[in-house]
Design a protein around this motif. Structure first.
Motif, PDB file in Angstrom:
ATOM      1  N   PRO A   1       0.777   7.098   3.328  1.00 39.98           N
ATOM      2  CA  PRO A   1      -0.291   8.116   3.403  1.00 39.98           C
ATOM      3  C   PRO A   1       0.096   9.435   2.730  1.00 39.98           C
ATOM      4  O   PRO A   1      -0.744  10.066   2.077  1.00 39.98           O
TER       5      PRO A   1
ATOM      6  N   GLN B   1       0.839  -1.200   0.000  1.00 37.92           N
ATOM      7  CA  GLN B   1       0.000   0.000   0.000  1.00 37.92           C
ATOM      8  C   GLN B   1       0.879   1.258   0.000  1.00 37.92           C
ATOM      9  O   GLN B   1       1.918   1.301   0.657  1.00 37.92           O
TER      10      GLN B   1
ATOM     11  N   THR C   1      -0.946  12.278  -4.538  1.00 36.98           N
ATOM     12  CA  THR C   1      -1.535  11.783  -5.784  1.00 36.98           C
ATOM     13  C   THR C   1      -3.046  11.974  -5.843  1.00 36.98           C
ATOM     14  O   THR C   1      -3.650  11.771  -6.898  1.00 36.98           O
ATOM     15  N   SER C   2      -3.663  12.324  -4.720  1.00 42.58           N
ATOM     16  CA  SER C   2      -5.115  12.553  -4.724  1.00 42.58           C
ATOM     17  C   SER C   2      -5.488  13.850  -5.436  1.00 42.58           C
ATOM     18  O   SER C   2      -6.655  14.067  -5.769  1.00 42.58           O
ATOM     19  N   PHE C   3      -4.493  14.715  -5.656  1.00 41.73           N
ATOM     20  CA  PHE C   3      -4.736  15.971  -6.347  1.00 41.73           C
ATOM     21  C   PHE C   3      -4.166  15.887  -7.760  1.00 41.73           C
ATOM     22  O   PHE C   3      -3.124  15.275  -7.998  1.00 41.73           O
ATOM     23  N   SER C   4      -4.873  16.530  -8.686  1.00 42.56           N
ATOM     24  CA  SER C   4      -4.422  16.520 -10.086  1.00 42.56           C
ATOM     25  C   SER C   4      -3.280  17.509 -10.277  1.00 42.56           C
ATOM     26  O   SER C   4      -3.002  18.362  -9.432  1.00 42.56           O
TER      27      SER C   4
ATOM     28  N   GLN D   1      -4.553  21.046 -10.097  1.00 44.20           N
ATOM     29  CA  GLN D   1      -4.816  21.514  -8.734  1.00 44.20           C
ATOM     30  C   GLN D   1      -3.524  21.892  -8.012  1.00 44.20           C
ATOM     31  O   GLN D   1      -3.489  22.866  -7.256  1.00 44.20           O
ATOM     32  N   TRP D   2      -2.461  21.149  -8.257  1.00 45.59           N
ATOM     33  CA  TRP D   2      -1.182  21.491  -7.641  1.00 45.59           C
ATOM     34  C   TRP D   2      -0.649  22.808  -8.181  1.00 45.59           C
ATOM     35  O   TRP D   2      -0.085  23.614  -7.429  1.00 45.59           O
TER      36      TRP D   2
ATOM     37  N   ARG E   1      -0.208   9.029  -0.996  1.00 45.69           N
ATOM     38  CA  ARG E   1      -1.626   8.972  -1.372  1.00 45.69           C
ATOM     39  C   ARG E   1      -2.244  10.357  -1.373  1.00 45.69           C
ATOM     40  O   ARG E   1      -3.066  10.698  -2.228  1.00 45.69           O
ATOM     41  N   PHE E   2      -1.838  11.170  -0.396  1.00 47.85           N
ATOM     42  CA  PHE E   2      -2.351  12.542  -0.323  1.00 47.85           C
ATOM     43  C   PHE E   2      -1.899  13.351  -1.533  1.00 47.85           C
ATOM     44  O   PHE E   2      -2.678  14.076  -2.153  1.00 47.85           O
TER      45      PHE E   2
END
Length: 500
Positions: free
Chosen positions: A6, A3, A12-15, A18-19, A9-10
């Motif tokens: 965290p 996995q 990559t959760s934004f495009s 958005q960055w 994951r945080f």
């Protein structure tokens, strides 16, 4: 497969888009924070440029001998009288200090009208970088007067004028950039949070200037000058003017809530001959909008005149609040400067609250009017309650800061960006800089008048200064009445349509 952590994951959760938005938001925030950081020292140093000489000459002479014996290794500048720094150590010090404010703000107001027009025709990154480097030079120049023992009033006035002119490169540039990256749907809240750079810059500028004000006030200007110059280099290296420059898809036109604009909606629109405002389509290949063309955009004149009086009140506090606290609370320049930052803390919450309310109600003018209506009696309470003690002053600073800076923040950010991307402009993004400059330039006329009037009125009593500020708030509200009426009528029409 293991996995992902965290943190990854945080991220990559934004495009990618958005960055980039977050990066531009943060960068422009820091850039304009440095502008306000470099403007604040003059208000802190006023208490050191002129000191109240209450002691008798004999007591002063004895104190001077003891002080000189204790600090013999430290070389103090000559001509530094016990009443302050010449020429500000005379009885007309309030007029001279007011002249410093007025010279900066008049130059800023005049330069702002030209800055927007010039800024539309030059790359924002280059224009802003040069402006920040020059601002650093002229801010530090004022402080060099301490180290080179300069006592000519005209030296300090010329430093203020030059600084006022080059500082006009900042606001149209950063508002244009942030307007290019963010649509109108949540613009009030986003820009309310973004505009807290004004208060953050004032707070940092106050703390930096106050740190050296009692020992070496020249550094109170030199250090902020170095900071804004360094940020100018950062601007040159990293600022991205428009999403299209990096093939980013997060353009304002893609915002599904793009058409929410002030008093206009499907059933409540302003008639406008669009062809008289702009010629051309799209961002590239369009002609820059004319000054008169920008004035024809509905709401520009009303909000500009409103900002004139709103900014008069805000900048009077910016330049004179530390001296007022020194006189009323009998604190030294450093403690008065630290305490004055609470006004800007209140301004942060006021700007965010104004943006949030205007987004929810979709009524920019009504939100400004409501806060202006509450600000006038609050200023009266401030003048009365602040004399009751330090605790009362702290509370009133926070409340007054929120109500005074709320409308000012909303008009200079969300409203300016809304009007600069008005649907009558047919997507001409080059108009945003001119519209922003007109609105903020008109407001800067009030910013120049406020500190000047405060300097002229304060000898007759601080209460009269507060009466002047209350009249200014009432005038600001007066210029918004027509737009407020249209917004309320628009809302009533929508309700009527829903009922039938």
């Amino acid at each position: 497969m293991a996995q992902l952590p965290p943190g990854i994951r945080f991220i990559t959760s934004f495009s990618r888009d958005q960055w980039y938005r977050a990066f531009i938001f943060s960068l422009t925030f820091l850039l304009y924070t440095s502008f306000h950081l470099s403007r604040k020292p003059i208000s802190i140093v006023k208490g050191e440029l002129h000191k109240h000489c209450a002691a008798s000459p004999e007591v002063q002479l004895h104190a001077n001998k003891e002080y000189a014996a204790q600090l013999q290794p430290v070389k103090k500048p000559s001509n530094m009288s016990q009443c302050g720094w010449e020429p500000f150590d005379k009885n007309n010090y309030k007029q001279l200090l007011g002249a410093l404010d007025y010279s900066f703000l008049c130059a800023y107001a005049v330069g702002m009208y030209l800055s927007g027009i010039i800024g539309e025709r030059l790359p924002i990154r280059y224009y802003l970088t040069v402006g920040m480097l020059a601002s650093g030079l002229f801010t530090a120049m004022f402080g060099l007067g301490y180290f080179y023992n300069i006592h000519s009033l005209w030296f300090y006035i010329m430093a203020q004028i030059a600084n006022g002119l080059v500082q006009t490169t900042g606001w149209p540039s950063v508002v244009t950039c942030i307007g290019n990256w963010f649509g109108k749907g949540r613009r009030g809240l986003i820009m309310g949070m973004w505009n807290s750079h004004t208060s953050v810059g004032n707070i940092l500028g106050s703390l930096i200037a106050a740190y050296w004000v009692s020992t070496c006030w020249g550094l109170s200007f030199v250090v902020p000058g170095v900071i804004i110059a360094v940020m100018g280099i950062v601007c040159f290296l990293f600022l991205i003017e428009h999403p299209k420059d990096i093939s980013c898809s997060c353009t304002p036109s893609s915002d599904p809530e793009m058409q929410h604009l002030l008093i206009e909606s499907e059933n409540c629109s302003v008639t406008l001959n669009s062809s008289s405002v702009v010629t051309g389509e799209g961002r590239h290949g369009t002609s820059a909008i004319s000054f008169l063309g920008a004035l024809r955009i509905p709401g520009v004149i009303e909000f500009s005149l409103c900002l004139l009086f709103a900014k008069l009140v805000s900048y009077t506090f910016l330049f004179w609040l530390p001296l007022y606290i020194t006189n009323v609370e009998h604190l030294d320049a450093k403690r008065a400067g630290d305490l004055s930052t609470l006004f800007d803390v209140g301004g942060i919450f006021g700007g965010i609250l104004a943006g949030l309310i205007s987004d929810r109600l979709e009524k920019r003018a009504s939100t400004c009017g409501m806060m202006l209506l509450l600000a006038a009696p609050t200023l009266y309470m401030f003048s009365a309650i602040s004399k009751m003690g330090l605790e009362a002053t702290i509370v009133m600073l926070l409340i007054s800061g929120a109500l005074v800076n709320g409308p000012y923040a909303l008009i200079t950010t969300a409203v300016s960006a809304d009007l600069g991307t008005h649907k009558s402009l047919k997507g001409n993004a080059r108009a945003l800089s001119t519209v922003t400059a007109i609105i903020d330039g008109t407001g800067s006329v009030g910013a120049a008048l406020g500190p000047l009037l405060a300097g002229l009125i304060s000898p007759s009593g601080w209460n009269n200064v507060f009466y002047m500020l209350m009249v200014a708030d009432a005038c600001a509200l007066l210029f918004l009445l027509r737009l407020i009426q249209k917004e309320l009528r628009c809302n009533a029409d929508h309700t009527l349509f829903k009922e039938h």
